[in-house]
Write a protein that holds these residues in place. Sequence first.
Motif, PDB file in Angstrom:
ATOM      1  N   THR A 113       0.833  -1.206   0.000  1.00 14.01           N
ATOM      2  CA  THR A 113       0.000   0.000   0.000  1.00 14.01           C
ATOM      3  C   THR A 113       0.863   1.249   0.000  1.00 14.01           C
ATOM      4  OG1 THR A 113      -1.826  -1.126   1.127  1.00 14.01           O
ATOM      5  CG2 THR A 113      -1.738   1.275   1.320  1.00 14.01           C
TER       6      THR A 113
ATOM      7  N   ALA B 135       2.412   1.693  -3.435  1.00 19.56           N
ATOM      8  CA  ALA B 135       1.430   2.085  -4.455  1.00 19.56           C
ATOM      9  C   ALA B 135       0.992   3.535  -4.288  1.00 19.56           C
ATOM     10  CB  ALA B 135       0.223   1.149  -4.390  1.00 19.56           C
TER      11      ALA B 135
ATOM     12  N   GLU C 104       4.484  -4.178  -9.944  1.00 16.25           N
ATOM     13  CA  GLU C 104       4.085  -2.770  -9.860  1.00 16.25           C
ATOM     14  C   GLU C 104       3.371  -2.368 -11.134  1.00 16.25           C
ATOM     15  OE1 GLU C 104       7.862  -0.174 -11.142  1.00 16.25           O
ATOM     16  OE2 GLU C 104       8.224  -1.354  -9.306  1.00 16.25           O
ATOM     17  N   GLU C 105       2.402  -1.471 -10.982  1.00 14.16           N
ATOM     18  CA  GLU C 105       1.635  -0.992 -12.133  1.00 14.16           C
ATOM     19  C   GLU C 105       1.050   0.373 -11.787  1.00 14.16           C
ATOM     20  OE1 GLU C 105      -2.510  -2.301 -14.254  1.00 14.16           O
ATOM     21  OE2 GLU C 105      -1.033  -3.892 -13.889  1.00 14.16           O
TER      22      GLU C 105
ATOM     23  N   ALA D 204      -4.859   5.291 -10.137  1.00 13.19           N
ATOM     24  CA  ALA D 204      -4.705   4.058  -9.366  1.00 13.19           C
ATOM     25  C   ALA D 204      -3.311   3.496  -9.584  1.00 13.19           C
ATOM     26  CB  ALA D 204      -5.746   3.027  -9.769  1.00 13.19           C
ATOM     27  N   ALA D 205      -2.811   2.792  -8.566  1.00 14.10           N
ATOM     28  CA  ALA D 205      -1.516   2.129  -8.669  1.00 14.10           C
ATOM     29  C   ALA D 205      -1.577   0.824  -7.902  1.00 14.10           C
ATOM     30  CB  ALA D 205      -0.399   3.019  -8.123  1.00 14.10           C
ATOM     31  N   MET D 206      -0.812  -0.162  -8.375  1.00 26.53           N
ATOM     32  CA  MET D 206      -0.752  -1.461  -7.713  1.00 26.53           C
ATOM     33  C   MET D 206       0.701  -1.824  -7.440  1.00 26.53           C
ATOM     34  SD  MET D 206       0.181  -4.857  -8.200  1.00 26.53           S
ATOM     35  CE  MET D 206       0.203  -5.073  -9.977  1.00 26.53           C
TER      36      MET D 206
ATOM     37  N   ARG E 115      -0.919  -8.256  -3.024  1.00 22.70           N
ATOM     38  CA  ARG E 115      -1.016  -7.029  -3.822  1.00 22.70           C
ATOM     39  C   ARG E 115      -1.906  -6.000  -3.127  1.00 22.70           C
ATOM     40  NH1 ARG E 115       0.008  -8.319  -9.575  1.00 22.70           N
ATOM     41  NH2 ARG E 115       0.176 -10.587  -9.828  1.00 22.70           N
ATOM     42  N   SER E 116      -1.581  -4.741  -3.342  1.00 20.71           N
ATOM     43  CA  SER E 116      -2.457  -3.653  -2.910  1.00 20.71           C
ATOM     44  C   SER E 116      -2.648  -2.695  -4.078  1.00 20.71           C
ATOM     45  CB  SER E 116      -1.862  -2.905  -1.722  1.00 20.71           C
ATOM     46  OG  SER E 116      -2.704  -1.821  -1.350  1.00 20.71           O
ATOM     47  N   THR E 117      -3.917  -2.465  -4.411  1.00 20.56           N
ATOM     48  CA  THR E 117      -4.263  -1.480  -5.443  1.00 20.56           C
ATOM     49  C   THR E 117      -4.871  -0.274  -4.737  1.00 20.56           C
ATOM     50  OG1 THR E 117      -4.663  -3.202  -7.086  1.00 20.56           O
ATOM     51  CG2 THR E 117      -5.632  -1.033  -7.502  1.00 20.56           C
TER      52      THR E 117
ATOM     53  N   ARG F   7      -6.499   3.538  -4.991  1.00 17.91           N
ATOM     54  CA  ARG F   7      -7.178   4.496  -5.871  1.00 17.91           C
ATOM     55  C   ARG F   7      -7.454   5.784  -5.098  1.00 17.91           C
ATOM     56  NH1 ARG F   7      -8.919   1.603 -10.283  1.00 17.91           N
ATOM     57  NH2 ARG F   7      -9.073  -0.661  -9.949  1.00 17.91           N
TER      58      ARG F   7
ATOM     59  N   THR G 150      -7.521  -1.832  -2.095  1.00 21.75           N
ATOM     60  CA  THR G 150      -8.003  -3.172  -2.403  1.00 21.75           C
ATOM     61  C   THR G 150      -6.839  -4.142  -2.257  1.00 21.75           C
ATOM     62  OG1 THR G 150      -9.650  -2.327  -3.962  1.00 21.75           O
ATOM     63  CG2 THR G 150      -9.082  -4.664  -4.117  1.00 21.75           C
TER      64      THR G 150
END
Length: 379
Positions: free
Chosen positions: A34, A37, A67-68, A73-75, A95-97, A99, A160
């Motif tokens: 988190t 992200a 990572e994205e 938003a970022a993950m 994973r943590s997305t 927003r 998320t």
Amino acid sequence: MSAGGSPGGGRDAQLKHTGLRPGWTTGACATAATTAAYTALLTGEFPDPVTITLPKGGRPAFALAAEELGSGAAMAGIVKDAGDDPDVTHGALVRSTVRILPAGSGVVFRAGQGVGTVTLPGLPLEVGEPAINPVPRQMMRAHVAEVAAAHGGTGDVEITVSVDHGEEIARSTWNPRIGILGGLSILGTTGIVVPYSCSAWIDSIRRGVDVARAAGLTHVAGCTGSTSEKTVSTLYDLPEIALLDMGDFAGAVLKYIRRHPVDRLTICGGFAKLSKLAAGHLDLHSARSQVDKGFLADLARTGGASEALAEEIATANTGLAALRLCEAAGVPLGDLVAARSRDEALAVLRGAPVAVDVVCIDRAGTVVGRSSAAGPGPA
């Protein structure tokens, strides 16, 4: 991942004593993901490794495995390292997305793929909530606030959390039993996994009692394994949430129910394990207690065993072998062990309003001994 600090306290002492390598909880991994992200959302760059602060002050650093960065938003993803603990979530990708939400929204948690949802009362989360426990939530909120303060954010985000293959992994946990469906729980009160700690299992026993009580159940069963669960279910037609997977921790069940009583407790397990309880042992693990054939011989004498039979029992290879000798001679050793186990359980309960009965089984699940219910509670 590097520790970046000492875990401190009793856990630190335990680790030094064992010489085993500690690991990180799913809650710590989710917090690190988190943090990375949200930092990327505000700065355009993912910190790698990402460092977080644990509840007791340690500062471990986590390498990113995924990572994205997108629009709004970022993950980030981190592979859980459980150290030397045989944790079913070791190696899982957490994973943590994150927003961005409108100002004033606060921090909102969502269950992504592989993270469960609470469906029964009795847990520290409301029904319908994602199974992200209170301390990990506190950790994530604190780190979101810290990142927001450092980089000009508002701290209003949706988080998320997901775990790759989490639904499959969760089948090996207590989650389905206590009404957490769809995946794993995001856990941890210190952020650190202590190798081979019994605390997680004992905590799951306690949560099982809490869920059963919250559901209004008055009869629960402490079972040593899946075979005893099937047996006790057949005998009493108990719902799944009434079955406590106590494993070797008979004492943990009894001590918690002493403080949080139910009307009736059935203890069901293999004859050999319950012979240990009958002899006064509350930890039934083979490394910490053994079947005492001399004790069984003395108990058989009270049931009418001849001296020759008692001597055979005392030198028998296993507890089950001693049981078979008694069955052949018409001596009810299984019932005697069940009754003595019940009495030992009642002694631990110290007058709590709980009636106790005990069922002994063999490896096939056949009942080989049984006691009547006794105690202050309804029988």
